[in-house]
Scaffold this active site. Structure first.
Site, mmCIF file in Angstrom:
data_model
loop_
_atom_site.group_PDB
_atom_site.id
_atom_site.type_symbol
_atom_site.label_atom_id
_atom_site.label_comp_id
_atom_site.label_asym_id
_atom_site.label_seq_id
_atom_site.Cartn_x
_atom_site.Cartn_y
_atom_site.Cartn_z
ATOM 1 N N ASN A 1 0.638 -1.215 0.133
ATOM 2 C CA ASN A 1 -0.166 0.097 0.039
ATOM 3 C C ASN A 1 0.871 1.252 0.081
ATOM 4 O O ASN A 1 1.440 1.634 1.118
ATOM 5 C CB ASN A 1 -0.765 0.233 1.220
ATOM 6 C CG ASN A 1 -1.666 1.250 1.419
ATOM 7 O OD1 ASN A 1 -1.950 2.007 0.658
ATOM 8 N ND2 ASN A 1 -2.255 1.512 2.555
ATOM 9 N N TRP A 2 1.029 1.973 -1.126
ATOM 10 C CA TRP A 2 1.689 2.877 -1.167
ATOM 11 C C TRP A 2 1.337 4.361 -0.616
ATOM 12 O O TRP A 2 2.100 5.129 -0.505
ATOM 13 C CB TRP A 2 2.233 3.284 -2.746
ATOM 14 C CG TRP A 2 3.109 2.110 -3.589
ATOM 15 C CD1 TRP A 2 3.529 1.128 -2.712
ATOM 16 C CD2 TRP A 2 3.354 1.862 -4.769
ATOM 17 N NE1 TRP A 2 4.348 -0.019 -3.862
ATOM 18 C CE2 TRP A 2 3.889 0.834 -4.910
ATOM 19 C CE3 TRP A 2 3.075 2.842 -5.893
ATOM 20 C CZ2 TRP A 2 4.479 0.231 -6.294
ATOM 21 C CZ3 TRP A 2 3.480 2.534 -7.174
ATOM 22 C CH2 TRP A 2 4.323 1.089 -7.268
ATOM 23 N N LYS A 3 -0.010 4.016 -0.186
ATOM 24 C CA LYS A 3 -0.605 5.362 0.367
ATOM 25 C C LYS A 3 -0.415 6.526 -0.659
ATOM 26 O O LYS A 3 -0.220 6.576 -2.031
ATOM 27 C CB LYS A 3 -0.107 5.719 1.639
ATOM 28 C CG LYS A 3 -0.142 4.571 2.449
ATOM 29 C CD LYS A 3 0.098 4.675 4.076
ATOM 30 C CE LYS A 3 0.130 3.346 4.828
ATOM 31 N NZ LYS A 3 0.037 3.300 6.435
ATOM 32 N N HIS B 1 -9.754 0.793 5.313
ATOM 33 C CA HIS B 1 -8.257 0.922 5.998
ATOM 34 C C HIS B 1 -8.584 2.038 7.057
ATOM 35 O O HIS B 1 -9.399 2.686 7.048
ATOM 36 C CB HIS B 1 -7.243 1.561 4.886
ATOM 37 C CG HIS B 1 -5.926 1.626 5.304
ATOM 38 N ND1 HIS B 1 -5.513 2.634 6.254
ATOM 39 C CD2 HIS B 1 -4.958 0.774 5.222
ATOM 40 C CE1 HIS B 1 -4.168 2.257 6.470
ATOM 41 N NE2 HIS B 1 -3.813 1.313 5.758
ATOM 42 N N GLU C 1 -6.807 4.435 8.277
ATOM 43 C CA GLU C 1 -6.807 5.890 7.803
ATOM 44 C C GLU C 1 -8.094 6.317 7.258
ATOM 45 O O GLU C 1 -8.378 7.682 7.437
ATOM 46 C CB GLU C 1 -5.605 6.041 7.047
ATOM 47 C CG GLU C 1 -4.345 6.039 7.546
ATOM 48 C CD GLU C 1 -3.167 5.206 6.692
ATOM 49 O OE1 GLU C 1 -3.036 5.507 5.786
ATOM 50 O OE2 GLU C 1 -2.201 4.770 7.469
ATOM 51 N N GLU D 1 -5.346 -5.379 10.549
ATOM 52 C CA GLU D 1 -4.651 -4.355 10.745
ATOM 53 C C GLU D 1 -4.697 -3.773 12.074
ATOM 54 O O GLU D 1 -5.208 -2.815 12.092
ATOM 55 C CB GLU D 1 -4.298 -3.350 9.629
ATOM 56 C CG GLU D 1 -4.176 -3.968 8.307
ATOM 57 C CD GLU D 1 -3.461 -2.808 7.160
ATOM 58 O OE1 GLU D 1 -2.493 -3.006 6.821
ATOM 59 O OE2 GLU D 1 -4.338 -1.747 7.050
ATOM 60 N N GLY E 1 2.195 1.924 10.765
ATOM 61 C CA GLY E 1 3.222 3.335 10.430
ATOM 62 C C GLY E 1 3.848 3.574 11.809
ATOM 63 O O GLY E 1 4.526 4.443 11.966
ATOM 64 N N SER F 1 3.388 -2.350 10.242
ATOM 65 C CA SER F 1 4.920 -2.277 10.370
ATOM 66 C C SER F 1 5.498 -3.423 10.145
ATOM 67 O O SER F 1 6.428 -3.952 10.619
ATOM 68 C CB SER F 1 5.233 -1.806 11.793
ATOM 69 O OG SER F 1 4.714 -0.388 11.956
ATOM 70 N N GLY G 1 2.787 -1.379 4.318
ATOM 71 C CA GLY G 1 2.811 0.088 3.971
ATOM 72 C C GLY G 1 4.096 0.931 3.579
ATOM 73 O O GLY G 1 4.505 0.549 2.564
#
Ligand code: PEP
Length: 249
Positions: free
Chosen positions: A10-12, A94, A96, A166, A172, A211, A232
């Site tokens: 997941n490159w965000k 997700h 976020e 997650e 992160g 992570s 991520g």
């Protein structure tokens, strides 16, 4: 049952045309035949990455999708648009998006429904916050998040859904769940699904995210109910991501 491992990056909201191009170039050197490898760029780069990956086994995921199929929804991107770029998976739920954009369980479930109707595979992200873990609510939260989707699309639909567990406290932060902590939750989620359908529970791939690095991935992948990873930060480094893919066997 042998479930194929999925390693998804997941490159965000990271990258530029140039860095995306060199990242993909790096990834194309890997042997992606032992597990399913997936990358998830931001929308503007889907076309570029889709073209660059067309001759490779690496699959494409989108990071989000509209809950509507078309029309006057300024700023949204539809599932049918994603299909034009050979997208296979779409991240939904997700943390976020749940926390920063207030996406509710019901809203997330509606996106899952629409994706399934369009023939795309949702990667349904679930997981508890640190406060919820400390209050021993981990399973309650994960089950609630899964149940909201079951309520809308039914248990059989989970044959076409990938779950990503997650824990929010691990995303992160550099603080991954231990392999045992991940296994405990994955096994409980599978058990929860098995109460409705043993067949679906055995089939559904449950990825761990939070992570993940090459130094921790082997132990995670050795767990019987960990069917891969959603990565991520470490997915932005081609060598690190390739090392994670290798550890999936
Ligand atoms: C993620 O965003 O899905 C994720 C797991 O991030 P990270 O690997 O950076 O914790």
């Amino acid at each position: 049952m042998i479930r194929q491992k999925i390693v998804a990056g997941n490159w965000k909201m990271n990258g530029s045309k140039e860095t995306v191009s060199s990242l993909v170039e790096g990834l194309l050197k890997m042997d992606a035949s032992n597990s399913e490898v997936v990358v998830s760029p931001s929308f503007p780069y889907l076309s570029q990455v889709s073209d660059a990956l067309s001759a490779s086994a690496i699959q494409l995921a989108a990071q989000n999708v509209s809950d509507q199929s078309k029309g006057a929804f300024t700023g949204e991107v539809s599932a049918s648009m994603l299909k034009e770029f050979a997208v296979k998976y779409v991240l939904v739920g997700h943390s976020e998006r749940r926390s920063l954009y207030a996406e509710s369980d019901a809203f997330i479930a509606s996106k899952v429904k629409l994706l399934l109707e369009e023939g795309l595979s949702p990667m349904l992200c679930i997981g508890e916050t640190l406060a919820e873990r400390e209050a021993e609510q981990t399973l309650v939260v994960c089950q609630r998040q899964v149940q909201a989707v079951i309520d809308l699309v039914g248990i059989e639909a989970f044959g076409n859904i990938v779950i990503a567990y997650e824990p929010v406290w691990a995303i992160g932060t550099g603080l991954s769940a231990s392999a045992e902590q991940a296994q405990d939750v994955h096994s409980a989620i599978r058990q929860f699904l098995a109460e409705l359908s043993q067949t679906v529970a055995e089939k559904v791939q449950i990825l761990y995210g939070g992570s993940v690095k090459a130094s921790s991935s082997s132990a995670l992948f050795a767990m019987p109910d960990v069917d891969g990873a959603l990565v991520g930060g470490a997915s932005l480094d081609a060598d690190e991501f390739i090392a994670i893919v290798k550890s999936a066997g």
